[in-house]
Design an enzyme around this catalytic site. Structure first.
Site, mmCIF file in Angstrom:
data_model
loop_
_atom_site.group_PDB
_atom_site.id
_atom_site.type_symbol
_atom_site.label_atom_id
_atom_site.label_comp_id
_atom_site.label_asym_id
_atom_site.label_seq_id
_atom_site.Cartn_x
_atom_site.Cartn_y
_atom_site.Cartn_z
ATOM 1 N N SER A 143 -0.642 9.111 -6.652
ATOM 2 C CA SER A 143 -0.516 10.490 -7.136
ATOM 3 C C SER A 143 -1.522 10.695 -8.261
ATOM 4 O O SER A 143 -1.928 9.732 -8.923
ATOM 5 C CB SER A 143 0.898 10.707 -7.665
ATOM 6 O OG SER A 143 0.963 11.860 -8.470
ATOM 7 N N TYR A 156 7.808 8.645 -13.594
ATOM 8 C CA TYR A 156 7.078 8.867 -12.347
ATOM 9 C C TYR A 156 5.605 8.494 -12.536
ATOM 10 O O TYR A 156 5.021 7.760 -11.732
ATOM 11 C CB TYR A 156 7.214 10.331 -11.908
ATOM 12 C CG TYR A 156 6.495 10.639 -10.622
ATOM 13 C CD1 TYR A 156 7.043 10.266 -9.402
ATOM 14 C CD2 TYR A 156 5.257 11.282 -10.623
ATOM 15 C CE1 TYR A 156 6.372 10.529 -8.210
ATOM 16 C CE2 TYR A 156 4.582 11.549 -9.445
ATOM 17 C CZ TYR A 156 5.151 11.173 -8.239
ATOM 18 O OH TYR A 156 4.486 11.430 -7.067
HETATM 19 N N1 LIG Z 1 4.629 16.250 -2.765
HETATM 20 C C1 LIG Z 1 3.635 16.074 -3.619
HETATM 21 O O1 LIG Z 1 3.048 17.027 -4.127
HETATM 22 C C2 LIG Z 1 3.191 14.679 -3.960
HETATM 23 C C3 LIG Z 1 2.081 14.518 -4.806
HETATM 24 C C4 LIG Z 1 1.651 13.224 -5.106
HETATM 25 C C5 LIG Z 1 2.295 12.124 -4.569
HETATM 26 N N2 LIG Z 1 3.390 12.299 -3.766
HETATM 27 C C6 LIG Z 1 4.045 11.104 -3.246
HETATM 28 O O2 LIG Z 1 4.144 11.210 -1.845
HETATM 29 C C7 LIG Z 1 5.275 10.476 -1.376
HETATM 30 C C8 LIG Z 1 6.123 11.359 -0.490
HETATM 31 O O3 LIG Z 1 6.440 12.508 -1.226
HETATM 32 P P1 LIG Z 1 7.093 13.795 -0.547
HETATM 33 O O4 LIG Z 1 6.690 14.944 -1.368
HETATM 34 O O5 LIG Z 1 6.823 13.808 0.905
HETATM 35 O O6 LIG Z 1 8.639 13.483 -0.837
HETATM 36 P P2 LIG Z 1 9.966 13.910 -0.077
HETATM 37 O O7 LIG Z 1 9.781 15.179 0.670
HETATM 38 O O8 LIG Z 1 11.027 13.855 -1.126
HETATM 39 O O9 LIG Z 1 10.191 12.719 0.954
HETATM 40 C C9 LIG Z 1 10.517 11.454 0.500
HETATM 41 C C10 LIG Z 1 10.851 10.578 1.679
HETATM 42 O O10 LIG Z 1 11.134 9.259 1.187
HETATM 43 C C11 LIG Z 1 12.438 8.854 1.629
HETATM 44 N N3 LIG Z 1 12.985 7.958 0.609
HETATM 45 C C12 LIG Z 1 13.247 8.201 -0.685
HETATM 46 N N4 LIG Z 1 13.763 7.111 -1.273
HETATM 47 C C13 LIG Z 1 13.797 6.149 -0.322
HETATM 48 C C14 LIG Z 1 14.221 4.795 -0.304
HETATM 49 N N5 LIG Z 1 14.733 4.196 -1.392
HETATM 50 N N6 LIG Z 1 14.117 4.092 0.845
HETATM 51 C C15 LIG Z 1 13.604 4.657 1.974
HETATM 52 N N7 LIG Z 1 13.207 5.936 2.013
HETATM 53 C C16 LIG Z 1 13.300 6.671 0.885
HETATM 54 C C17 LIG Z 1 13.195 10.167 1.831
HETATM 55 O O11 LIG Z 1 14.294 10.045 2.737
HETATM 56 P P3 LIG Z 1 15.788 9.640 2.221
HETATM 57 O O12 LIG Z 1 16.035 10.463 0.992
HETATM 58 O O13 LIG Z 1 16.680 9.959 3.363
HETATM 59 O O14 LIG Z 1 15.739 8.191 1.934
HETATM 60 C C18 LIG Z 1 12.095 11.019 2.443
HETATM 61 O O15 LIG Z 1 11.931 10.715 3.805
HETATM 62 C C19 LIG Z 1 5.999 9.976 -2.622
HETATM 63 O O16 LIG Z 1 5.620 8.655 -2.898
HETATM 64 C C20 LIG Z 1 5.474 10.913 -3.702
HETATM 65 O O17 LIG Z 1 5.532 10.331 -4.983
HETATM 66 C C21 LIG Z 1 3.844 13.547 -3.456
#
Ligand SMILES: NC(=O)c1ccc[n+]([C@@H]2O[C@H](COP(=O)([O-])OP(=O)(O)OC[C@H]3O[C@@H](n4cnc5c(N)ncnc54)[C@H](OP(=O)(O)O)[C@@H]3O)[C@@H](O)[C@H]2O)c1
Length: 268
Positions: A143, A156
């Site tokens: 990120s 984070y």
């Molecule tokens: N969205 C952004 O703008 C952004 C920017 C920079 C980086 N990121 C990074 O991108 C990644 C995905 O983000 P996102 O925005 O797609 O998040 P999201 O929509 O909240 O999705 C997160 C996913 O991870 C799963 N998860 C969470 N904790 C888990 C665990 N302990 N074991 C297995 N699965 C788990 C969730 O399913 P369950 O809850 O059912 O487990 C879900 O499928 C993250 O690492 C985030 O930090 C996102």
């Protein structure tokens, strides 16, 4: 380097029942990759699996908490049982938090560190013997918070910064094995409608749409991941705001810090 043909390869994408992980799974499946979806919530996972299945993709869904080592071992075992090989691990699962250090409950820090750090170390360790065999790829979802500690995002930011150290260590440890290590620093992406975060008291809240920032569509984020794997790229910074943050922090950290204080930047 010659572009890697991904057809018939096998990929595990952690945290792929929604959001960026699901988009990466779909983008890889479009390339002919057999994809393994993962998450903790079975209903969400099943829904994602059915969605990919309906599009004709070869898909397995394995419920596992990436913060638990035995569950990561099971994730890898089920993948090998079903597909016989593992070529890619995309360490994508992660959770977000919001709150100042002063206001945030200690359990929130622990939860964020555990998921975002152990939750990438554990699957990586469990997958390594198979990735060495296939000379595959292990890729991390970083990120722009991994470039600079952002206000109200301390744990984070720290967890995402630590990914840089992990990939640096891993890249050196794996030198000569043929395994590709990559990290993609994602800027602001479009959020899944079900995306949540921990507030300072540890309550899980739905993430509001961050209208103040230009958000990269999930398909575009996913395509960067696919391209990074095809070309075995080490580091990629996604989006204009990501590149801006990296340059500002590297060359003008005082100005960047001043702007953050002045604007009282709220990232949600
Ligand atoms: N969205 C952004 O703008 C952004 C920017 C920079 C980086 N990121 C990074 O991108 C990644 C995905 O983000 P996102 O925005 O797609 O998040 P999201 O929509 O909240 O999705 C997160 C996913 O991870 C799963 N998860 C969470 N904790 C888990 C665990 N302990 N074991 C297995 N699965 C788990 C969730 O399913 P369950 O809850 O059912 O487990 C879900 O499928 C993250 O690492 C985030 O930090 C996102």
């Amino acid at each position: 380097m010659k572009k890697v043909n991904l057809k018939d390869k096998v990929a595990i994408i952690t945290g792929s029942s929604q959001g960026i992980g699901k988009a990466i799974a779909i983008a890889l499946a479009k390339k002919g990759v057999k994809v393994v979806l993962n998450g903790r919530n079975v209903d969400k996972l099943t829904q994602a699996k059915l969605e990919l299945f309906a599009q004709g993709y070869e898909v397995l869904a394995v419920q596992a908490d990436v913060g638990k080592y035995e569950e990561c071992e099971n994730l890898i075992e089920q993948t090998i049982d079903r597909f016989g090989q593992l070529d890619m691990l995309i360490n994508n699962a992660g959770i977000a938090m919001e709150g100042s250090i002063a206001d945030t409950q200690p359990e929130v820090f622990e939860q964020v560190f555990h998921t975002n750090i152990m939750g990438v170390l554990f699957p990586t360790k469990a997958a390594l013997p198979h990735l060495k065999k296939s000379k595959g790829s292990v890729v991390f979802t970083g990120s722009i918070a991994g470039y600079m500690g952002l206000p109200n995002y301390s744990a984070y930011s720290a967890s995402k910064m630590s990914l840089t150290a992990l990939v640096q260590s891993l890249k050196i440890e794996l030198a000569g094995t043929g395994v590709h290590v990559g990290i993609n620093y994602v800027g602001f992406a479009e959020n899944d409608k079900d995306k949540t975060y921990y507030d300072a008291n540890g309550n899980i809240k739905l993430m509001p749409v961050r209208k103040q920032f230009k958000r990269m569509p999930l398909t575009k984020v996913a395509n960067y991941f696919v391209r990074g794997i095809e070309h075995r790229t080490y580091k990629q910074t996604l989006s204009g705001i990501g590149k801006f943050t990296r340059i500002m922090h590297q060359y003008f950290p005082a100005i960047f810090e001043w702007a953050m204080i002045k604007k009282h930047v709220n990232l949600n």
